[in-house]
Design a protein around this motif. Structure first.
Motif, mmCIF file in Angstrom:
data_model
loop_
_atom_site.group_PDB
_atom_site.id
_atom_site.type_symbol
_atom_site.label_atom_id
_atom_site.label_comp_id
_atom_site.label_asym_id
_atom_site.label_seq_id
_atom_site.Cartn_x
_atom_site.Cartn_y
_atom_site.Cartn_z
ATOM 1 N N SER A 8 47.135 -19.223 18.646
ATOM 2 C CA SER A 8 45.869 -19.954 18.749
ATOM 3 C C SER A 8 44.889 -19.498 17.671
ATOM 4 C CB SER A 8 45.271 -19.741 20.138
ATOM 5 O OG SER A 8 44.054 -20.420 20.258
ATOM 6 N N ALA A 9 44.801 -18.191 17.435
ATOM 7 C CA ALA A 9 43.900 -17.668 16.403
ATOM 8 C C ALA A 9 44.315 -18.141 15.016
ATOM 9 C CB ALA A 9 43.878 -16.138 16.460
ATOM 10 N N VAL A 10 45.611 -18.189 14.760
ATOM 11 C CA VAL A 10 46.097 -18.661 13.461
ATOM 12 C C VAL A 10 45.777 -20.138 13.289
ATOM 13 C CG1 VAL A 10 48.190 -19.111 12.104
ATOM 14 C CG2 VAL A 10 47.891 -16.912 13.239
ATOM 15 N N ASP A 20 56.026 -24.934 13.498
ATOM 16 C CA ASP A 20 56.763 -23.696 13.794
ATOM 17 C C ASP A 20 57.174 -22.989 12.504
ATOM 18 O OD1 ASP A 20 56.509 -24.099 16.497
ATOM 19 O OD2 ASP A 20 58.505 -24.973 16.749
ATOM 20 N N GLU A 21 57.571 -23.751 11.499
ATOM 21 C CA GLU A 21 57.975 -23.163 10.211
ATOM 22 C C GLU A 21 56.792 -22.462 9.541
ATOM 23 O OE1 GLU A 21 59.142 -25.022 5.992
ATOM 24 O OE2 GLU A 21 60.535 -25.553 7.603
ATOM 25 N N GLU A 22 55.626 -23.109 9.568
ATOM 26 C CA GLU A 22 54.433 -22.499 8.971
ATOM 27 C C GLU A 22 54.034 -21.234 9.722
ATOM 28 O OE1 GLU A 22 51.995 -26.303 7.151
ATOM 29 O OE2 GLU A 22 52.048 -26.051 9.328
ATOM 30 N N LEU A 23 54.103 -21.291 11.050
ATOM 31 C CA LEU A 23 53.787 -20.097 11.846
ATOM 32 C C LEU A 23 54.747 -18.966 11.543
ATOM 33 C CD1 LEU A 23 52.960 -21.743 15.287
ATOM 34 C CD2 LEU A 23 51.366 -20.465 13.833
ATOM 35 N N ILE A 59 44.240 -18.111 4.905
ATOM 36 C CA ILE A 59 44.452 -19.397 5.581
ATOM 37 C C ILE A 59 43.176 -20.231 5.543
ATOM 38 C CG2 ILE A 59 44.883 -20.477 7.829
ATOM 39 C CD1 ILE A 59 46.840 -18.189 8.396
ATOM 40 N N ARG A 60 42.024 -19.597 5.786
ATOM 41 C CA ARG A 60 40.756 -20.338 5.736
ATOM 42 C C ARG A 60 40.495 -20.874 4.334
ATOM 43 N NH1 ARG A 60 39.571 -16.485 9.488
ATOM 44 N NH2 ARG A 60 38.767 -14.974 8.008
ATOM 45 N N ALA A 61 40.773 -20.053 3.323
ATOM 46 C CA ALA A 61 40.581 -20.498 1.934
ATOM 47 C C ALA A 61 41.504 -21.674 1.614
ATOM 48 C CB ALA A 61 40.829 -19.345 0.965
ATOM 49 N N ALA A 62 42.746 -21.609 2.068
ATOM 50 C CA ALA A 62 43.695 -22.707 1.823
ATOM 51 C C ALA A 62 43.230 -23.980 2.513
ATOM 52 C CB ALA A 62 45.090 -22.310 2.301
ATOM 53 N N ALA A 63 42.684 -23.860 3.722
ATOM 54 C CA ALA A 63 42.193 -25.041 4.444
ATOM 55 C C ALA A 63 41.001 -25.659 3.717
ATOM 56 C CB ALA A 63 41.808 -24.661 5.873
ATOM 57 N N ILE A 64 40.119 -24.826 3.178
ATOM 58 C CA ILE A 64 38.964 -25.329 2.435
ATOM 59 C C ILE A 64 39.426 -26.056 1.175
ATOM 60 C CG2 ILE A 64 36.969 -24.586 1.057
ATOM 61 C CD1 ILE A 64 36.576 -22.367 3.218
ATOM 62 N N ILE A 65 40.374 -25.473 0.465
ATOM 63 C CA ILE A 65 40.899 -26.096 -0.760
ATOM 64 C C ILE A 65 41.584 -27.417 -0.428
ATOM 65 C CG2 ILE A 65 42.643 -25.843 -2.571
ATOM 66 C CD1 ILE A 65 41.910 -22.810 -2.561
#
Length: 127
Positions: A8-10, A20-23, A59-65
């Motif tokens: 959930s945090a991820v 599932d692959e990304e996790l 992960i946060r930086a990738a989501a922003i990009i």
């Protein structure tokens, strides 16, 4: 912390539910970072906390990009759509790729012109 709480945090850090692959990739990276940090003398708890913070930031930086790139794609699509006249789609594609000699603002803008501009910027006086 339970595995469900970790997942959930991820997902919260990513801004979406990861596959599932990304996790699996995230947790594999997490374990690698934890091993490295423990090798540098950190306790298992400190290493887990530090690795989680580092990966969460990535992960946060990738989501922003990803969000920024989606917005840029929308703007690019709108600019291309503005150049298309109904019934003249083939000419519009040609103009986007090679430019146009007809007058008007942006008529000479093209993929080819952008390529020449980038080449000149990169090589400067070498060419």
């Amino acid at each position: 912390m339970s595995i469900n709480a970790c997942i959930s945090a991820v997902n919260v850090a990513a801004g979406r539910d990861l596959t599932d692959e990304e996790l699996d990739r995230v947790f594999t990276r997490m374990q690698g970072k934890m091993r490295r940090l423990q090798g540098e003398g950190m306790s298992a708890r400190e290493a887990a906390e530090r690795a989680g913070q580092e990966i969460g930031g990535e992960i946060r930086a990738a989501a922003i990009i990803e969000h920024r790139n989606a917005a840029l794609n929308v703007l690019a699509r709108q600019a291309l759509d503005a150049r298309v006249e109904p019934g003249k789609e083939a000419w519009a594609v040609r103009e986007v790729l090679t430019g146009s000699r007809r007058g008007g603002l942006g008529a000479a803008d093209s993929v080819d012109a952008a390529r020449h501009g980038l080449r000149d910027q990169m090589f400067g006086g070498l060419v």
